[in-house]
Enzyme design. Sequence first.
Site, PDB file in Angstrom:
ATOM      1  N   ASP A 170       0.795  -1.234   0.000  1.00 10.67           N
ATOM      2  CA  ASP A 170       0.000   0.000   0.000  1.00 10.67           C
ATOM      3  C   ASP A 170       0.826   1.282   0.000  1.00 10.67           C
ATOM      4  O   ASP A 170       0.329   2.338  -0.355  1.00 10.67           O
ATOM      5  CB  ASP A 170      -0.916   0.034   1.227  1.00 10.67           C
ATOM      6  CG  ASP A 170      -1.968  -1.067   1.187  1.00 10.67           C
ATOM      7  OD1 ASP A 170      -2.013  -1.786   0.182  1.00 10.67           O
ATOM      8  OD2 ASP A 170      -2.725  -1.193   2.161  1.00 10.67           O
ATOM      9  N   GLN A 689      18.630  -5.559 -23.283  1.00  8.12           N
ATOM     10  CA  GLN A 689      18.581  -4.681 -22.106  1.00  8.12           C
ATOM     11  C   GLN A 689      18.093  -3.271 -22.432  1.00  8.12           C
ATOM     12  O   GLN A 689      17.719  -2.512 -21.553  1.00  8.12           O
ATOM     13  CB  GLN A 689      19.972  -4.599 -21.455  1.00  8.12           C
ATOM     14  CG  GLN A 689      20.427  -5.921 -20.892  1.00  8.12           C
ATOM     15  CD  GLN A 689      21.928  -5.978 -20.696  1.00  8.12           C
ATOM     16  OE1 GLN A 689      22.441  -5.605 -19.660  1.00  8.12           O
ATOM     17  NE2 GLN A 689      22.649  -6.434 -21.699  1.00  8.12           N
TER      18      GLN A 689
HETATM   19  N1  LIG Z   1      -2.509  -1.843  17.401  1.00  9.10           N
HETATM   20  C1  LIG Z   1      -1.991  -3.081  17.389  1.00  9.10           C
HETATM   21  N2  LIG Z   1      -1.461  -3.629  18.502  1.00  9.10           N
HETATM   22  C2  LIG Z   1      -0.955  -4.860  18.487  1.00  9.10           C
HETATM   23  N3  LIG Z   1      -0.931  -5.630  17.394  1.00  9.10           N
HETATM   24  C3  LIG Z   1      -1.434  -5.154  16.266  1.00  9.10           C
HETATM   25  C4  LIG Z   1      -2.005  -3.865  16.193  1.00  9.10           C
HETATM   26  N4  LIG Z   1      -2.436  -3.666  14.928  1.00  9.10           N
HETATM   27  C5  LIG Z   1      -2.141  -4.793  14.270  1.00  9.10           C
HETATM   28  N5  LIG Z   1      -1.532  -5.685  15.053  1.00  9.10           N
HETATM   29  C6  LIG Z   1      -1.069  -7.027  14.673  1.00  9.10           C
HETATM   30  O1  LIG Z   1      -0.498  -7.024  13.347  1.00  9.10           O
HETATM   31  C7  LIG Z   1      -1.299  -7.862  12.514  1.00  9.10           C
HETATM   32  C8  LIG Z   1      -1.329  -7.282  11.110  1.00  9.10           C
HETATM   33  O2  LIG Z   1      -1.918  -6.008  11.145  1.00  9.10           O
HETATM   34  P1  LIG Z   1      -2.809  -5.497   9.926  1.00  9.10           P
HETATM   35  O3  LIG Z   1      -3.848  -6.486   9.615  1.00  9.10           O
HETATM   36  O4  LIG Z   1      -3.215  -4.108  10.270  1.00  9.10           O
HETATM   37  O5  LIG Z   1      -1.803  -5.544   8.722  1.00  9.10           O
HETATM   38  P2  LIG Z   1      -0.561  -4.631   8.431  1.00  9.10           P
HETATM   39  O6  LIG Z   1       0.601  -5.069   9.233  1.00  9.10           O
HETATM   40  O7  LIG Z   1      -0.948  -3.197   8.576  1.00  9.10           O
HETATM   41  O8  LIG Z   1      -0.255  -5.043   6.933  1.00  9.10           O
HETATM   42  P3  LIG Z   1      -0.948  -4.529   5.604  1.00  9.10           P
HETATM   43  O9  LIG Z   1      -0.536  -3.100   5.412  1.00  9.10           O
HETATM   44  O10 LIG Z   1      -0.387  -5.428   4.580  1.00  9.10           O
HETATM   45  O11 LIG Z   1      -2.420  -4.696   5.799  1.00  9.10           O
HETATM   46  C9  LIG Z   1      -2.648  -7.916  13.217  1.00  9.10           C
HETATM   47  O12 LIG Z   1      -3.414  -9.011  12.839  1.00  9.10           O
HETATM   48  C10 LIG Z   1      -2.222  -7.985  14.651  1.00  9.10           C
HETATM   49  O13 LIG Z   1      -1.725  -9.257  14.978  1.00  9.10           O
HETATM   50  O1  LIG Z   2      -5.600 -10.001   1.784  1.00  9.00           O
HETATM   51  P1  LIG Z   2      -6.697  -9.395   2.584  1.00  9.00           P
HETATM   52  O2  LIG Z   2      -6.654  -9.789   4.007  1.00  9.00           O
HETATM   53  O3  LIG Z   2      -8.015  -9.591   1.915  1.00  9.00           O
HETATM   54  O4  LIG Z   2      -6.455  -7.813   2.629  1.00  9.00           O
HETATM   55  C1  LIG Z   2      -6.533  -6.978   1.516  1.00  9.00           C
HETATM   56  C2  LIG Z   2      -5.854  -5.691   1.890  1.00  9.00           C
HETATM   57  O5  LIG Z   2      -4.458  -5.921   2.102  1.00  9.00           O
HETATM   58  C3  LIG Z   2      -3.704  -5.070   1.299  1.00  9.00           C
HETATM   59  O6  LIG Z   2      -3.357  -5.788   0.154  1.00  9.00           O
HETATM   60  C4  LIG Z   2      -2.441  -4.665   2.005  1.00  9.00           C
HETATM   61  O7  LIG Z   2      -2.747  -3.924   3.126  1.00  9.00           O
HETATM   62  C5  LIG Z   2      -4.652  -3.933   0.959  1.00  9.00           C
HETATM   63  O8  LIG Z   2      -4.274  -3.225  -0.187  1.00  9.00           O
HETATM   64  C6  LIG Z   2      -5.953  -4.639   0.844  1.00  9.00           C
HETATM   65  O9  LIG Z   2      -7.025  -3.775   1.131  1.00  9.00           O
END
Ligand SMILES: Nc1ncnc2c1ncn2[C@@H]1O[C@H](COP(=O)(O)OP(=O)(O)OP(=O)(O)O)[C@@H](O)[C@H]1O
Ligand SMILES: O=P(O)(O)OC[C@H]1O[C@](O)(CO)[C@@H](O)[C@@H]1O
Length: 771
Positions: A170, A689
Amino acid sequence: MNAQVDPLPLAPVVAPAPGVRVGVLTSGGDSPGMNAAVRAVVRTTIAAGGEAYAVHEGWAGAVAGAGLLRPLDWDDVSGVLHRGGTVLGTARCPEFQTRDGLRAAARHLVGAGIDRLVVVGGDGSLRGAEELRQEWPGLLQELVAAGELSAPTAAAHPRLLVAGLVGSIDNDMAGTEMTIGADTALHRICDALDALRSTAASHQRTFVVEVMGRHCGYLALMAAVAGGADAVLVPEVPPAEGWQDLLVRRLTASRAAGLRDLIVIVAEGAVDRQGRRITSAEVGALLTERLGGEGSRVTILGHVQRGGRPSAYDRWMPTLLGHAAACEVLRDEDRPSVVVGVRGNRVAVTPLPEAVADVNAVRDATRRGDFAVARVARGRSFGSLSTAVDELCAPPESQGTLGDGETSSGSAVVGGPTAAAPDRRPRRIAVLHAGGPAPGMNAAVRALVRTAAVAGDTVLGVSGAVPGLVEGRLRPLGWAEVDDWVEAPGAELGSRRDVLEEVQAARVADVLREHRVDAVVLVGGMEAYRTGAVLQAAAGRHPALEIPVVCVPAAIDNHLPGADLSIGADTALNVVVEALDRLRVSGSATRRCFVVETLGGPSGYLPMMAGMAAGAERAYLPEDPVTVHRLAEDAAAMTRAFADGRRQWLVVRGEHASADYTTEVITRIFEAEGGDLFDVRATVLGHVQQGGTPTPFDRLLATRLARAALAEVDRQLGEGAVSSCAVGEVAGSLRLTPLARLEAELAPGADRPREQWWRQLEKVAARVATP
Ligand SMILES: Nc1ncnc2c1ncn2[C@@H]1O[C@H](COP(=O)(O)OP(=O)(O)OP(=O)(O)O)[C@@H](O)[C@H]1O
Ligand SMILES: O=P(O)(O)OC[C@H]1O[C@](O)(CO)[C@@H](O)[C@@H]1O
């Protein structure tokens, strides 16, 4: 933000105390490039004398324990660079956000002797890491009190050290300019857009394309610019009421201007000013109803964007950051967690709480409706392109922003014409190429044409490079004509290596006078710079040459002064890396050394970066001449490795690495040394290339630099003080290099800059290549 940008991106490896264990985990949505980061963390840790541990399945693995925390050896992370996703597994784990989950994670980590962690994930995952770090002493106390941990074990691990790498397609996190995986996702999106354009054009259809990015419009915005879309809707630039009418008017004008294919990109998180979700289905229905003709089709790209081979950037960048992150946690200092990110191709280290606070600030600003703040917080590129995108997408007569009415900020890096004064005479700007073709040259011309059109200026394309200029082959380029130049490889105007000769200057002055040219933009390599210098030197004798001459760096060799990256280098790098991946596969059933020769001319950029991205064991560069001593050492190292069971050894050699130790000579030396143990094959990649379809990065760089060149033309003409210079980006900032200083900026006796930022990466590449 107080990120420390490390001018020498190579943090020293600190030898840890015996038995120090570094855990590495990937968490949240997977992203291409996570494996490169893991590999670098593991190998840097081992090279420093520590032990590396995998925590499989993200925070879920830490919470579950039970065999999901396992030691990793050097070879366990072999052959992972080219793989998408994460070999460690990842998860979203709600349990980790509870006290019980945190306690379980602490228990399992301590149980495995791990009190240093490198976490690769999105902002959620990193928030989790910081929470675990802060709570660590209390959690251990609770475990001791509950009899689940012995007091001496708790005392041996009094604190948790954490370094976070942002892995998410993202690009929504503070503390880094690019998140791991975002570049690859853009590759996927642009491939899809390029494919859709041909079917859209065949039917004169409109495509609505939904791209990922939960709350962040980065992918959508960059894809709109790099993919040549006609409109884009992103959460940070929510459209005002009545946007539907404006969108229909815009697309009708584009069609009237002659475009056969129309593409509207909708970010999955797009909203209007009231915060109401705008869906791709809604936009599709609107356009089918209001545009008539063949109607519209909706394509949701979905998880395709997150999958597949990582791009070259998503291999070398995470390698650099993984190395730096391991160095951070190997240092025995108790301190808040850090985000190890990248800024202007250098490592930047930010306290994690600060990065999290910055992300929260963006969310708050968005909630408050303060979108300008949100855009700026998304970074330079986002801030500038969010206000410039309409200039690039919409025909001049239908200009008007789909967003909140703010126009281009006109800052230097943004480029673009400053607001035209009412009495301003329309300008005529000639553009030509000089040098070898570089993918992205066409995108630069397109950005010039479209940006100039906003101010009513005309861009005259010079066909046939410098000879074409001498012969007066200039013609105005139309707004619609350049529409699909954003993706076109090669150079539509033609590019040749001729440099203007002094005796030709008088003829060129006549041509420029005849065509009433106010400024010249040269998009090309050293030949462009030298032609610019000749034009400037002749200006005193020919008044028609007393005009701004601005060079835009475009050369796959990436050897131009005043620019960290020249247009085309990223595409060439990706072509080389893909070829290296294929060679590896071809040799997987044998014991074989490949010696691969790349282009790159006087610069080692291509062989060095491709070697780093493909996991080559050695790279021979023109900057560091090959010697017989070095070849003997490398042959011995290779022989030892094969004797120990290795099946492949990859050597990348820049074409000018040595006049004596040619690819053939090196191959024969290694072949002789290999005997029956391994065989050796040479591959010269040659001009493939130069022929790649420009990568998203090259399209975006071309767009930014072309706009910066126009801004410089505008400034010079506005101030009435003309000169010749080259534009470029150095450490993330715009730099203007006077062409008069060109030769002084070059290394003695070589057509490459004295200082090349990427040379700092050589040590990192070597450290993670072989034990
Ligand atoms: N505020 C928080 N405190 C503790 N753990 C967290 C918190 N937010 C997220 N996590 C942990 O990190 C995991 C991944 O977080 P999230 O689903 O927000 O994805 P992300 O790391 O932001 O990655 P992406 O950007 O790909 O969605 C969560 O399932 C949880 O285990
Ligand atoms: O793979 P999932 O859990 O459906 O989540 C999709 C989300 O994860 C991302 O690929 C990364 O945060 C977002 O762009 C999208 O909204």
